[in-house]
Every structure is written in C-alpha cells, then in structure tokens.
Design a protein around this motif. Structure first.
Motif, PDB file in Angstrom:
ATOM      1  N   ALA A  76    -111.684  78.414  13.117  1.00 37.43           N
ATOM      2  CA  ALA A  76    -112.522  78.085  14.274  1.00 37.43           C
ATOM      3  C   ALA A  76    -112.176  76.698  14.811  1.00 37.43           C
ATOM      4  O   ALA A  76    -112.124  76.475  16.019  1.00 37.43           O
ATOM      5  CB  ALA A  76    -113.999  78.160  13.900  1.00 37.43           C
ATOM      6  N   ALA A  77    -111.944  75.742  13.913  1.00 35.28           N
ATOM      7  CA  ALA A  77    -111.572  74.392  14.346  1.00 35.28           C
ATOM      8  C   ALA A  77    -110.252  74.410  15.103  1.00 35.28           C
ATOM      9  O   ALA A  77    -110.090  73.732  16.125  1.00 35.28           O
ATOM     10  CB  ALA A  77    -111.485  73.466  13.138  1.00 35.28           C
ATOM     11  N   ALA A  78    -109.302  75.197  14.618  1.00 36.23           N
ATOM     12  CA  ALA A  78    -108.013  75.299  15.299  1.00 36.23           C
ATOM     13  C   ALA A  78    -108.160  75.955  16.665  1.00 36.23           C
ATOM     14  O   ALA A  78    -107.470  75.584  17.626  1.00 36.23           O
ATOM     15  CB  ALA A  78    -107.032  76.088  14.429  1.00 36.23           C
ATOM     16  N   SER A 125    -106.330  70.819   5.708  1.00 38.43           N
ATOM     17  CA  SER A 125    -104.934  71.255   5.647  1.00 38.43           C
ATOM     18  C   SER A 125    -104.738  72.610   6.329  1.00 38.43           C
ATOM     19  O   SER A 125    -103.788  72.800   7.107  1.00 38.43           O
ATOM     20  CB  SER A 125    -104.478  71.327   4.187  1.00 38.43           C
ATOM     21  N   GLU A 126    -105.642  73.535   6.062  1.00 37.29           N
ATOM     22  CA  GLU A 126    -105.544  74.866   6.667  1.00 37.29           C
ATOM     23  C   GLU A 126    -105.745  74.799   8.177  1.00 37.29           C
ATOM     24  O   GLU A 126    -105.086  75.529   8.931  1.00 37.29           O
ATOM     25  CB  GLU A 126    -106.588  75.790   6.032  1.00 37.29           C
ATOM     26  N   THR A 127    -106.641  73.924   8.624  1.00 33.71           N
ATOM     27  CA  THR A 127    -106.847  73.756  10.068  1.00 33.71           C
ATOM     28  C   THR A 127    -105.553  73.328  10.746  1.00 33.71           C
ATOM     29  O   THR A 127    -105.166  73.867  11.784  1.00 33.71           O
ATOM     30  CB  THR A 127    -107.951  72.715  10.336  1.00 33.71           C
ATOM     31  N   ILE A 128    -104.873  72.362  10.152  1.00 33.28           N
ATOM     32  CA  ILE A 128    -103.617  71.887  10.739  1.00 33.28           C
ATOM     33  C   ILE A 128    -102.580  73.006  10.774  1.00 33.28           C
ATOM     34  O   ILE A 128    -101.860  73.182  11.770  1.00 33.28           O
ATOM     35  CB  ILE A 128    -103.084  70.668   9.959  1.00 33.28           C
ATOM     36  N   ASP A 129    -102.519  73.800   9.710  1.00 32.72           N
ATOM     37  CA  ASP A 129    -101.573  74.919   9.688  1.00 32.72           C
ATOM     38  C   ASP A 129    -101.863  75.905  10.820  1.00 32.72           C
ATOM     39  O   ASP A 129    -100.943  76.394  11.493  1.00 32.72           O
ATOM     40  CB  ASP A 129    -101.636  75.639   8.343  1.00 32.72           C
ATOM     41  N   HIS A 130    -103.145  76.201  11.036  1.00 35.39           N
ATOM     42  CA  HIS A 130    -103.524  77.103  12.131  1.00 35.39           C
ATOM     43  C   HIS A 130    -103.169  76.491  13.484  1.00 35.39           C
ATOM     44  O   HIS A 130    -102.674  77.187  14.388  1.00 35.39           O
ATOM     45  CB  HIS A 130    -105.022  77.406  12.075  1.00 35.39           C
ATOM     46  N   VAL A 131    -103.427  75.177  13.639  1.00 33.72           N
ATOM     47  CA  VAL A 131    -103.110  74.503  14.904  1.00 33.72           C
ATOM     48  C   VAL A 131    -101.620  74.599  15.192  1.00 33.72           C
ATOM     49  O   VAL A 131    -101.200  74.906  16.317  1.00 33.72           O
ATOM     50  CB  VAL A 131    -103.567  73.029  14.861  1.00 33.72           C
ATOM     51  N   ARG A 132    -100.816  74.351  14.181  1.00 32.73           N
ATOM     52  CA  ARG A 132     -99.365  74.406  14.386  1.00 32.73           C
ATOM     53  C   ARG A 132     -98.909  75.823  14.733  1.00 32.73           C
ATOM     54  O   ARG A 132     -97.981  76.014  15.531  1.00 32.73           O
ATOM     55  CB  ARG A 132     -98.648  73.896  13.134  1.00 32.73           C
ATOM     56  N   ARG A 133     -99.550  76.817  14.169  1.00 29.56           N
ATOM     57  CA  ARG A 133     -99.202  78.198  14.493  1.00 29.56           C
ATOM     58  C   ARG A 133     -99.562  78.527  15.938  1.00 29.56           C
ATOM     59  O   ARG A 133     -98.861  79.284  16.602  1.00 29.56           O
ATOM     60  CB  ARG A 133     -99.939  79.136  13.534  1.00 29.56           C
ATOM     61  N   LEU A 134    -100.653  77.932  16.435  1.00 32.25           N
ATOM     62  CA  LEU A 134    -101.121  78.209  17.790  1.00 32.25           C
ATOM     63  C   LEU A 134    -100.457  77.331  18.847  1.00 32.25           C
ATOM     64  O   LEU A 134    -100.558  77.620  20.039  1.00 32.25           O
ATOM     65  CB  LEU A 134    -102.646  77.996  17.861  1.00 32.25           C
ATOM     66  N   ASP A 135     -99.803  76.266  18.434  1.00 30.17           N
ATOM     67  CA  ASP A 135     -99.313  75.238  19.351  1.00 30.17           C
ATOM     68  C   ASP A 135     -98.494  75.773  20.519  1.00 30.17           C
ATOM     69  O   ASP A 135     -98.699  75.369  21.659  1.00 30.17           O
ATOM     70  CB  ASP A 135     -98.459  74.224  18.593  1.00 30.17           C
ATOM     71  N   GLY A 136     -97.549  76.621  20.273  1.00 31.19           N
ATOM     72  CA  GLY A 136     -96.655  77.019  21.361  1.00 31.19           C
ATOM     73  C   GLY A 136     -95.852  75.827  21.832  1.00 31.19           C
ATOM     74  O   GLY A 136     -95.356  75.028  21.035  1.00 31.19           O
ATOM     75  N   ASP A 137     -95.745  75.667  23.148  1.00 27.33           N
ATOM     76  CA  ASP A 137     -94.965  74.569  23.706  1.00 27.33           C
ATOM     77  C   ASP A 137     -95.740  73.254  23.753  1.00 27.33           C
ATOM     78  O   ASP A 137     -95.149  72.197  23.969  1.00 27.33           O
ATOM     79  CB  ASP A 137     -94.507  74.918  25.130  1.00 27.33           C
ATOM     80  N   ALA A 138     -97.050  73.323  23.595  1.00 29.88           N
ATOM     81  CA  ALA A 138     -97.886  72.119  23.688  1.00 29.88           C
ATOM     82  C   ALA A 138     -98.318  71.683  22.289  1.00 29.88           C
ATOM     83  O   ALA A 138     -99.134  72.334  21.645  1.00 29.88           O
ATOM     84  CB  ALA A 138     -99.112  72.405  24.546  1.00 29.88           C
ATOM     85  N   HIS A 139     -97.749  70.589  21.819  1.00 33.68           N
ATOM     86  CA  HIS A 139     -98.070  70.057  20.495  1.00 33.68           C
ATOM     87  C   HIS A 139     -99.401  69.305  20.551  1.00 33.68           C
ATOM     88  O   HIS A 139     -99.567  68.392  21.356  1.00 33.68           O
ATOM     89  CB  HIS A 139     -96.961  69.118  20.029  1.00 33.68           C
ATOM     90  N   THR A 140    -100.344  69.688  19.722  1.00 37.94           N
ATOM     91  CA  THR A 140    -101.622  68.989  19.639  1.00 37.94           C
ATOM     92  C   THR A 140    -101.522  67.880  18.603  1.00 37.94           C
ATOM     93  O   THR A 140    -101.356  68.167  17.407  1.00 37.94           O
ATOM     94  CB  THR A 140    -102.761  69.944  19.230  1.00 37.94           C
TER      95      THR A 140
END
Length: 271
Positions: A76-78, A125-140
C-alpha cells in the motif's frame, strides 16, 4: 566523493487547506527545495496533502517525512508513492521510517500490527522493493530516517537519501560515526545525506520541546546538531562545516522557522 550542493526542506502539517497551500507557495517562493509532510492519523494523510501542495506550485518538490511502516502494508505504501510520483510529474520523495512508539495505537485503529523492530524494518525494505518494481521510467527517490544501526545499514543498501535521525543530543563525533556506518553499507552507491534541524534560534516552541524532550539551554550545552543559532553568517558557516565534516547537504526545518531560516536558504541553495 564530491560534495553535493545544498538544498533545503520545510516540515509542516496540513492542518487546514488555506494554511497548507500558503505554506507550499511561500516555501517555493523562498527557494526551499521540498515541502515535507509528517505521517500521523490525527492529521490529513500525506498522500492527499502532498498532491494538493504540488498542484498549487510549479517546481517545489514534496515528500513524506516520513511514512510510518506500521500504518500501511508495504504494498500500500508503494502504491501511494507511485501514485504521487505520477501525479506530481516526478516531484515526490518517499520518506520512510519505522514509526514512533505512540503509533502502536494508531496501527491498531487501522487493524494493522505494530510489529517488532525487525518486522517494521522488513516492511521498509519490502516497500522499497515494491517501489522499484513499480518505478518504470520515473525513479522515485527514497529517503530513510536512520536512527539505529540496523536501519542505518538498510539505508546504506537501499536508500537514495538518508536523513540522520535519533537522539537530539547525539554528539558530532557520534553522528560522524553513524554516517560512516551508512557509507560503509552503501559501498559505491551515491547517497545524499540529510538532517532535520528542530530549532532555529534560541527559543524552543512548546510543541517542539514536547517532542524532543529538552529545552534550548540543554541543546546549547550539548552543542546539539538539532539546533542552529546566531546570525545568518554563523548559520551558513555551521552548515558548511557539517557538509565538510559529515557530508550532510540536505537540511530541513520546522515550518515555524520558514521565514527565519529563509536568508540561509537564499545564501546556500544550489551551492
């Protein structure tokens, strides 16, 4: 590594619409890089507040300071982070932290476990992994509030920005050691180091004293890094010292000091 340029954030709560949007516009006008919003069930969610602030400005970055891991699942955070990256056109910084002890009750209200220290760290740690998976071309960009040794290691391994958290009376020498722990974990990764300044000047507002638990005299006596005082030249020299000695280049201040700190922002931003 070469020194990073200075940039500055302001931490404020979105307690009412008019005041919040006025703060966002004024922060941008004064040259602050980022408007940072705390995470607490007693305030509007950062997701809504930061989206509104970004819509009311043109270049101001917005960030959570910080999303508390007990108040959301990692996924959810991601989701919230990715959503803000999209709707702000890449102006969002995701700040993550393990949550203060008083958030145990808030987590219960949401039907979520507060979790052990390790479980809350794993959630970050898991949130960051999810964020990186969702990032696409835009790095958060991800900021981690690093207090203890375990979270400092995680920050070194996975964060883009590391804000040095912990006791407001941590000495300069101790803080330098903490930063070196992060650097050691980071290896060749390029990190931006940040620090929150609780008080600008010689007076601690009551709500800040209630949060940090000490008065101005104690901060001064301990040469606290949570305090910045003196004239503009003095404050500029102190921040330059911190960048030189510790590598910290990103500083945030409480919204109560938005105007008072502005001359320092004007002198140092981008330098």
């Amino acid at each position: 590594m070469p020194q990073k340029v200075f940039r500055f954030g302001v931490v404020a709560g979105a307690n009412d619409a008019a005041g919040w949007l006025a703060t966002a516009r004024r922060a941008e006008e004064l040259g602050y890089s980022t408007l940072l919003c705390p995470d607490n069930l007693n305030m509007p969610t950062p997701t809504a507040a930061l989206a509104a602030a970004a819509a009311a400005t043109t270049e101001l970055r917005v960030g959570s300071f910080v999303l508390a891991s007990p108040l959301r699942t990692a996924r959810a955070a991601a989701w919230e982070a990715r959503s803000l990256t999209v709707v702000t056109n890449g102006r969002f910084e995701l700040g993550l932290g393990s949550g203060r002890p008083e958030m145990r009750q808030q987590a219960e209200e949401l039907g979520l476990p507060y979790g052990s220290g390790q479980e809350r760290l794993d959630s970050i740690s898991e949130t960051i992994d999810h964020v990186r998976r969702l990032d696409g071309d835009a790095h958060t960009p991800v900021m981690i509030a690093a207090g203890g040794p375990k979270v400092r290691r995680l920050a070194g391994l996975k964060a883009d920005i590391v804000t040095m958290a912990g006791d407001v009376l941590t000495t300069r020498e101790e803080m330098t050691g903490h930063i070196e722990e992060v650097r050691s974990a980071a290896g060749d990764r390029d990190l931006e180091f940040a620090m929150n300044i609780w008080v600008v000047g010689d007076t601690v507002p009551p709500w800040i004293r209630g949060f940090i638990g000490v008065d101005a005299e104690t901060l001064i006596e301990h040469d606290s890094l949570g305090l910045l005082r003196g004239g503009v030249d003095d404050m500029v020299a102190e921040l330059e010292r911190r960048r030189e000695e510790q590598g910290v280049s990103y500083f945030s201040v409480n919204g109560a000091f938005l105007e008072e700190f502005a001359p320092v922002v004007a002198r140092l931003s981008g330098k």
